[in-house]
Design a protein around this motif. Structure first.
Motif, mmCIF file in Angstrom:
data_model
loop_
_atom_site.group_PDB
_atom_site.id
_atom_site.type_symbol
_atom_site.label_atom_id
_atom_site.label_comp_id
_atom_site.label_asym_id
_atom_site.label_seq_id
_atom_site.Cartn_x
_atom_site.Cartn_y
_atom_site.Cartn_z
ATOM 1 N N LYS A 590 22.657 9.662 -19.791
ATOM 2 C CA LYS A 590 21.265 9.215 -19.649
ATOM 3 C C LYS A 590 20.913 8.175 -20.715
ATOM 4 O O LYS A 590 20.231 7.182 -20.434
ATOM 5 C CB LYS A 590 20.320 10.415 -19.756
ATOM 6 C CG LYS A 590 20.336 11.341 -18.548
ATOM 7 C CD LYS A 590 19.394 12.522 -18.762
ATOM 8 C CE LYS A 590 19.407 13.457 -17.566
ATOM 9 N NZ LYS A 590 18.532 14.639 -17.776
ATOM 10 N N ALA A 591 21.358 8.403 -21.961
ATOM 11 C CA ALA A 591 21.070 7.464 -23.041
ATOM 12 C C ALA A 591 21.711 6.107 -22.745
ATOM 13 O O ALA A 591 21.100 5.045 -22.948
ATOM 14 C CB ALA A 591 21.591 8.010 -24.366
ATOM 15 N N LEU A 593 22.523 4.879 -19.750
ATOM 16 C CA LEU A 593 21.827 4.263 -18.624
ATOM 17 C C LEU A 593 20.505 3.638 -19.055
ATOM 18 O O LEU A 593 20.153 2.528 -18.646
ATOM 19 C CB LEU A 593 21.578 5.303 -17.526
ATOM 20 C CG LEU A 593 22.770 5.642 -16.627
ATOM 21 C CD1 LEU A 593 22.420 6.819 -15.718
ATOM 22 C CD2 LEU A 593 23.133 4.419 -15.777
ATOM 23 N N SER A 594 19.753 4.372 -19.873
ATOM 24 C CA SER A 594 18.453 3.880 -20.340
ATOM 25 C C SER A 594 18.617 2.603 -21.169
ATOM 26 O O SER A 594 17.914 1.610 -20.962
ATOM 27 C CB SER A 594 17.759 4.962 -21.178
ATOM 28 O OG SER A 594 16.546 4.477 -21.709
ATOM 29 N N ALA A 595 19.568 2.638 -22.103
ATOM 30 C CA ALA A 595 19.785 1.478 -22.968
ATOM 31 C C ALA A 595 20.285 0.275 -22.167
ATOM 32 O O ALA A 595 19.790 -0.852 -22.328
ATOM 33 C CB ALA A 595 20.780 1.829 -24.073
ATOM 34 N N SER A 597 19.981 -0.334 -18.969
ATOM 35 C CA SER A 597 18.944 -0.793 -18.046
ATOM 36 C C SER A 597 17.960 -1.714 -18.767
ATOM 37 O O SER A 597 17.583 -2.771 -18.248
ATOM 38 C CB SER A 597 18.197 0.401 -17.443
ATOM 39 O OG SER A 597 17.118 -0.044 -16.656
ATOM 40 N N SER A 598 17.560 -1.317 -19.982
ATOM 41 C CA SER A 598 16.637 -2.140 -20.766
ATOM 42 C C SER A 598 17.264 -3.482 -21.128
ATOM 43 O O SER A 598 16.641 -4.531 -21.024
ATOM 44 C CB SER A 598 16.220 -1.397 -22.043
ATOM 45 O OG SER A 598 15.549 -0.201 -21.735
#
Length: 614
Positions: A590-591, A593-595, A597-598
């Protein structure tokens, strides 16, 4: 004249001492094994023109970056080349002479012989005209003996600076086939390397085995981009000109009654004028890029100089030194428009005696306002690249005349109460380009020559030899090659219906970045330079001892190392891949993917053509 090429020179004691100097090689070029790592496929810096560029270069667009590695490098998927069959390579000087050019020849010749003593290097005599006519000189140690570390291009000579028309391209193709060349190395600036890219594409389409390689050599310093940090010759010319400017500064301070107007080379870009200002600290410099950005007229520039002269007079200072790039005249909006009208008539075959009467009313009014000597110079026939003969237009004299007239007017009106204004004009156009090259340019050119061989050994076509991390010591230089198409943008002549750009992909000259760090240093010091006479004399070129290893101020200030950052980014991406694997925890996934994506969102916005960040 052709028989004079390559003849032994009569050398002075200094020239002889320089001919004995042997540049070192970065570790990645040492030995007889070529190790090359290929990066990702490249794209064009001009996002909006990428489609047009890829269509124009279907065989050579999108090629990967190449990095040459030292023997101790532990990099997976590296291509190791140990077999070096004898090859035949041709080299042509296509650009204007630039200090250090001979060392490209030397470096390439030495690399060829190190890897196979039966390899041959042919130099084309008389530049591109020699290429078309297949006039060659075989480069040997004896031929090079009195040209190593020497200035000029007189080993081979040069003529026109282009390989552009279909007839010229066909002649270059025929020469390469007839001489059975495995490689063709083109030495020059933005125009020459644009031609190199088109040649590479044509050769590929014609299934010609000759690989084309470009080398960034131009004293204008305007072949700069994310892959190319500096050009051979720029370091030398800046140092030689800076000493001459500093001598004038000292003379002005001693006599206390003259303003020196000094015009420097630099047509489309003002890098030379900016660098010389940072090295010698004259009172004032007017950059073409500033004039364009602020839309300054000839009267605005005159007023700017006059106000500076008056401000200095109020401190009892009646002397000064003002630098101007030769391209300044084209940067002035109304003069540029006048030149466009004149050039249109010249291209139509109009006699220069009849052109003044054919000008539009506003252009005619401006033409008649200008001093007679400038009128004559504006009417000169176009240069070989279809541009104005800027070296022949005495912009420094024009401004000196206008400033003198305005200061006399102010003196008569009583708004200026100082001494009579007196100007002395100089053009530093040819004094430096035949100079003995600086130690940096000797080293840089020699290394680029070796890289040319590595590019050919790797079988690459349409690439430019590159070195990054140049501001560091030579053993830390990063050597590689970048596709010339990745440096291209589409030259816009207008817009057709829709979003199609009408134009031609070219390597554009890089102008001074008015938001960049180098220009910011100038702005921070401009007032002190103007008012405080902070003149600085770097002295003559040094080949040993203090100052010998100095670089240009701009190279130190700029934060470039693009190729190094690409490798650093790939290392981070590899690290992410090694951590985020099937079986990793949900939190890690998740970390990531979040990073990611940003990051993707930010980069998408930044790379959008509408954003203008290209």
């Amino acid at each position: 004249m052709e028989s004079d090429y390559g003849l032994p020179r009569e050398l002075s004691h200094m020239q002889h001492a320089r001919s004995l100097y042997k540049p070192q090689l970065p570790p990645c070029l040492e030995g007889t094994t070529v190790r090359v790592e290929f990066g990702d496929a490249t794209t064009a810096v001009d996002v909006s023109g990428a489609s047009a560029i890829s269509q124009s270069f279907p065989h050579t667009y999108g090629q990967p970056l190449a990095h040459f590695l030292r023997a101790t490098s532990n990099v997976p998927d590296v291509q190791v080349i140990t077999e070096h069959p004898a090859i035949r390579v041709g080299l042509v000087f296509c650009g204007r002479q630039s200090p250090g050019g001979h060392n490209v020849v030397w470096g390439l010749h030495e690399a060829l012989k190190i890897h196979n003593s039966k390899s041959t290097l042919l130099g084309f005599l008389g530049g591109s005209e020699g290429l078309f006519a297949q006039k060659t000189l075989e480069i040997t140690d004896d031929v090079l003996a009195t040209y190593r570390n020497q200035g000029g291009y007189d080993l081979l000579g040069r003529t026109k600076d282009q390989i552009r028309t279909q007839e010229q391209v066909n002649a270059a193709l025929a020469a390469s086939k007839a001489l059975k060349l495995d490689g063709l190395v083109i030495v020059g600036g933005v125009t020459s390397n644009t031609d190199a890219a088109h040649l590479a594409e044509t050769f590929s389409q014609a299934k010609c085995s000759t690989k084309v390689v470009g080398v960034p050599v131009t004293l204008n310093g305007d072949l700069k981009n994310q892959f190319v940090e500096a050009n051979v010759g720029f370091d030398t010319v800046c140092k030689v000109d800076s000493q001459l400017i500093s001598n004038l500064c000292t003379d002005a301070l001693s006599a206390e009654k003259y303003y020196y107007f000094v015009r420097l080379m630099g047509q489309k870009a003002s890098h030379l004028a900016l660098e010389c200002t940072l090295q010698s600290h004259p009172n004032m410099v007017i950059l073409g890029e500033e004039v364009v950005a602020s839309k300054l007229t000839i009267f605005d520039i005159t007023k700017q100089i006059c106000d500076a002269v008056q401000a200095r007079a109020e401190q009892e200072k009646y002397h000064g030194v003002i630098l101007l790039p030769e391209g300044l005249i084209e940067s002035i909006p109304e003069v540029n428009a006048l030149l466009q009208e004149i050039h249109r008539f010249l291209r139509q075959g109009s006699s220069k005696d009849k052109i003044p009467s054919q000008l539009s009313p506003w252009a005619s009014a401006l033409f008649q306002f200008l001093p007679p000597f400038i009128r004559e110079e504006l009417l000169l026939y176009l240069a070989s690249d279809d541009s104005a003969q800027l070296s022949q237009i005495e912009t420094e004299k024009l401004l000196a005349v206008l400033v003198e007239a305005e200061m006399s007017k102010r003196l008569k009106e009583g708004t200026y109460k100082g001494k009579k204004f007196t100007a002395i004009c100089h053009f530093l156009g040819y004094q430096a380009r035949g100079s003995l090259p600086s130690k940096f340019d000797c080293d840089y050119a020699y290394v680029l020559g070796h890289i040319c061989y590595h590019i050919l050994a790797a079988g690459l076509n349409g690439y430019m030899a590159t070195v990054t991390n140049l501001k560091d010591s030579l053993n830390k230089w990063r050597c590689g090659a970048a596709p010339i198409t990745a440096m291209m943008a589409v030259k816009e002549y207008g817009r057709a219906s829709g979003s199609m750009t009408i134009g031609k992909p070219v390597v554009h000259p890089a102008t001074v970045d008015l938001r960049g760090k180098v220009y910011e240093v100038l702005k921070q010091n401009a007032t002190k330079f103007l008012m405080e006479d902070m003149y600085r004399n770097p002295g003559p070129l040094q080949f040993d001892g203090p100052g010998a290893d100095s670089r240009t101020v701009s190279l130190h200030i700029q934060d470039l190392d693009y190729m190094g950052r690409i490798k650093e980014l790939n290392a981070y991406l590899d690290k992410v891949r090694s951590i985020v694997k099937p079986g990793c925890s949900q939190d890690i996934l998740k970390a990531a993917l979040s990073a990611m994506s940003s990051v993707a969102d930010v980069l998408s916005v930044m790379s959008s053509p509408s954003n203008g960040t290209i």
